[in-house]
Design a protein around this motif. Sequence first.
Motif, PDB file in Angstrom:
ATOM      1  N   ALA A   1     -44.546  13.139  -4.187  1.00  0.00           N
ATOM      2  CA  ALA A   1     -44.572  12.323  -5.416  1.00  0.00           C
ATOM      3  C   ALA A   1     -43.214  11.651  -5.628  1.00  0.00           C
ATOM      4  CB  ALA A   1     -44.942  13.193  -6.611  1.00  0.00           C
ATOM      5  N   GLN A   2     -42.140  12.374  -5.366  1.00  0.00           N
ATOM      6  CA  GLN A   2     -40.794  11.791  -5.512  1.00  0.00           C
ATOM      7  C   GLN A   2     -40.537  10.778  -4.413  1.00  0.00           C
ATOM      8  OE1 GLN A   2     -37.977  12.806  -3.143  1.00  0.00           O
ATOM      9  NE2 GLN A   2     -37.113  10.916  -3.974  1.00  0.00           N
ATOM     10  N   ILE A   3     -40.812  11.133  -3.177  1.00  0.00           N
ATOM     11  CA  ILE A   3     -40.527  10.246  -2.047  1.00  0.00           C
ATOM     12  C   ILE A   3     -41.203   8.887  -2.218  1.00  0.00           C
ATOM     13  CG2 ILE A   3     -40.901   9.900   0.428  1.00  0.00           C
ATOM     14  CD1 ILE A   3     -40.670  12.994   0.728  1.00  0.00           C
ATOM     15  N   GLN A   4     -42.474   8.915  -2.567  1.00  0.00           N
ATOM     16  CA  GLN A   4     -43.256   7.672  -2.606  1.00  0.00           C
ATOM     17  C   GLN A   4     -42.993   6.842  -3.868  1.00  0.00           C
ATOM     18  OE1 GLN A   4     -45.001   6.561  -0.021  1.00  0.00           O
ATOM     19  NE2 GLN A   4     -44.444   8.401   1.123  1.00  0.00           N
ATOM     20  N   ARG A   5     -42.814   7.551  -5.009  1.00  0.00           N
ATOM     21  CA  ARG A   5     -42.521   6.784  -6.240  1.00  0.00           C
ATOM     22  C   ARG A   5     -41.134   6.141  -6.127  1.00  0.00           C
ATOM     23  NH1 ARG A   5     -44.935  11.656 -10.077  1.00  0.00           N
ATOM     24  NH2 ARG A   5     -47.127  11.177  -9.704  1.00  0.00           N
ATOM     25  N   THR A   6     -40.209   6.866  -5.476  1.00  0.00           N
ATOM     26  CA  THR A   6     -38.869   6.323  -5.231  1.00  0.00           C
ATOM     27  C   THR A   6     -38.941   5.148  -4.261  1.00  0.00           C
ATOM     28  OG1 THR A   6     -37.686   8.382  -5.706  1.00  0.00           O
ATOM     29  CG2 THR A   6     -36.633   6.851  -4.176  1.00  0.00           C
ATOM     30  N   LYS A   7     -39.749   5.296  -3.206  1.00  0.00           N
ATOM     31  CA  LYS A   7     -39.856   4.214  -2.197  1.00  0.00           C
ATOM     32  C   LYS A   7     -40.337   2.918  -2.836  1.00  0.00           C
ATOM     33  CE  LYS A   7     -42.418   2.870   2.017  1.00  0.00           C
ATOM     34  NZ  LYS A   7     -41.456   1.821   2.318  1.00  0.00           N
ATOM     35  N   ALA A   8     -41.327   3.034  -3.715  1.00  0.00           N
ATOM     36  CA  ALA A   8     -41.882   1.831  -4.356  1.00  0.00           C
ATOM     37  C   ALA A   8     -40.792   1.097  -5.140  1.00  0.00           C
ATOM     38  CB  ALA A   8     -43.028   2.219  -5.286  1.00  0.00           C
ATOM     39  N   LEU A   9     -39.968   1.861  -5.866  1.00  0.00           N
ATOM     40  CA  LEU A   9     -38.903   1.222  -6.664  1.00  0.00           C
ATOM     41  C   LEU A   9     -37.813   0.653  -5.762  1.00  0.00           C
ATOM     42  CD1 LEU A   9     -37.624   0.538  -9.404  1.00  0.00           C
ATOM     43  CD2 LEU A   9     -36.493   2.801  -9.317  1.00  0.00           C
ATOM     44  N   GLU A  10     -37.376   1.438  -4.785  1.00  0.00           N
ATOM     45  CA  GLU A  10     -36.279   0.969  -3.910  1.00  0.00           C
ATOM     46  C   GLU A  10     -36.697  -0.245  -3.088  1.00  0.00           C
ATOM     47  OE1 GLU A  10     -33.728   5.159  -3.440  1.00  0.00           O
ATOM     48  OE2 GLU A  10     -35.093   4.529  -1.816  1.00  0.00           O
ATOM     49  N   ASP A  11     -37.959  -0.250  -2.623  1.00  0.00           N
ATOM     50  CA  ASP A  11     -38.460  -1.437  -1.894  1.00  0.00           C
ATOM     51  C   ASP A  11     -38.427  -2.667  -2.805  1.00  0.00           C
ATOM     52  OD1 ASP A  11     -38.934   0.187   0.251  1.00  0.00           O
ATOM     53  OD2 ASP A  11     -41.133   0.193   0.099  1.00  0.00           O
TER      54      ASP A  11
END
Length: 325
Positions: free
Chosen positions: A174-184
């Motif tokens: 949940a952290q990895i993917q929610r973070t990825k969406a924002l950083e992308d």
Amino acid sequence: MKRFFSILLCLSMILMMASCSGIKETKPSAEAFVVGFSQVGSESDWRVANTKSMATAFENDDEYEFLMENARQEQENQFTAIRRFILEGVDFIVIAPTVEEGWDTILAEIRDANIPVIIIDRSVAVEDDSLYLTNIGSDFLQQGKLAVEWIENDTPSDKELKILHLQGTIGATAQIQRTKALEDAVRTHSNWKIVSQLYGDFTEAKAYEVMTTYLKTNRDIDVLYSENDNMTFGAMRALEEAGITYGNGGQVKIITFDATKEALQYCHDGKINLCVECNPMFGPDVKSLIEKYRRGEAIPRHVHVNESAYTTQNITQDFVDSRAY
Ligand code: GZL
């Protein structure tokens, strides 16, 4: 069936002892299909609702015996619980993994014990994904993309945007993917900037602590991107104590994930701008996957739960009142 013989052995020992001490023992249901469930913890309202959904699905059915262990957000506690399940000879194991890494060895131990296993909620990163039958849970990257889309629609493309990022348990899907969406998204929006990434571990207490410290020296924030509701509640308290307004018409727009009833109420009341849903109520789906397995039917490799996003404009009080968690 493995459990049947271990229970029989235990039972005969108990009966021998009871016959000496006169204690009447109720016979454990040897016919039950025993499911061992290793749960992350009880760190958030989402998790409590997920545990309730899982327990309700199995405990209402006499055909099943449901053993749940709470890992208190520690992967090592999960390994201990799973090894106990193996020793007890359960018929099936369900794991909600704390973090993605570190599961190869324990999943191989489960395979060597010939016990089928399902991964739920978050995912595991293993060399051999045949070590588990399926992964049922949310599409966390899509959740993050819904949040990014809302920010895009809400923000003029030439306006500089300062985003404070509250992260959940580092290494959890949940952290990895929610973070990825924002950083992308920050990489493709030159006017967006992440002013800081704070570690809130998906808990209200930790988020309140790190936000309070951060706000002592930084107040210039336009958006709070918080990876779950309980961290958002802690952040709201810290913002209030720092005299910083938030929500509709406030300085800081708040985006949160899970969409628990309490967060949706804040959203309806204009204190949270966007609630991205993360549905914990998939206990019945897990049970039906196990029943498909028991009938020898094929099981999909990944099962996503359906989710949406809510704003002050698209929810009513009746909708909030109708929510199950
Ligand atoms: C999401 C789940 C996350 C929730 C948090 O499926 O893993 O863990 O978003 C919970 O509330 O702590």
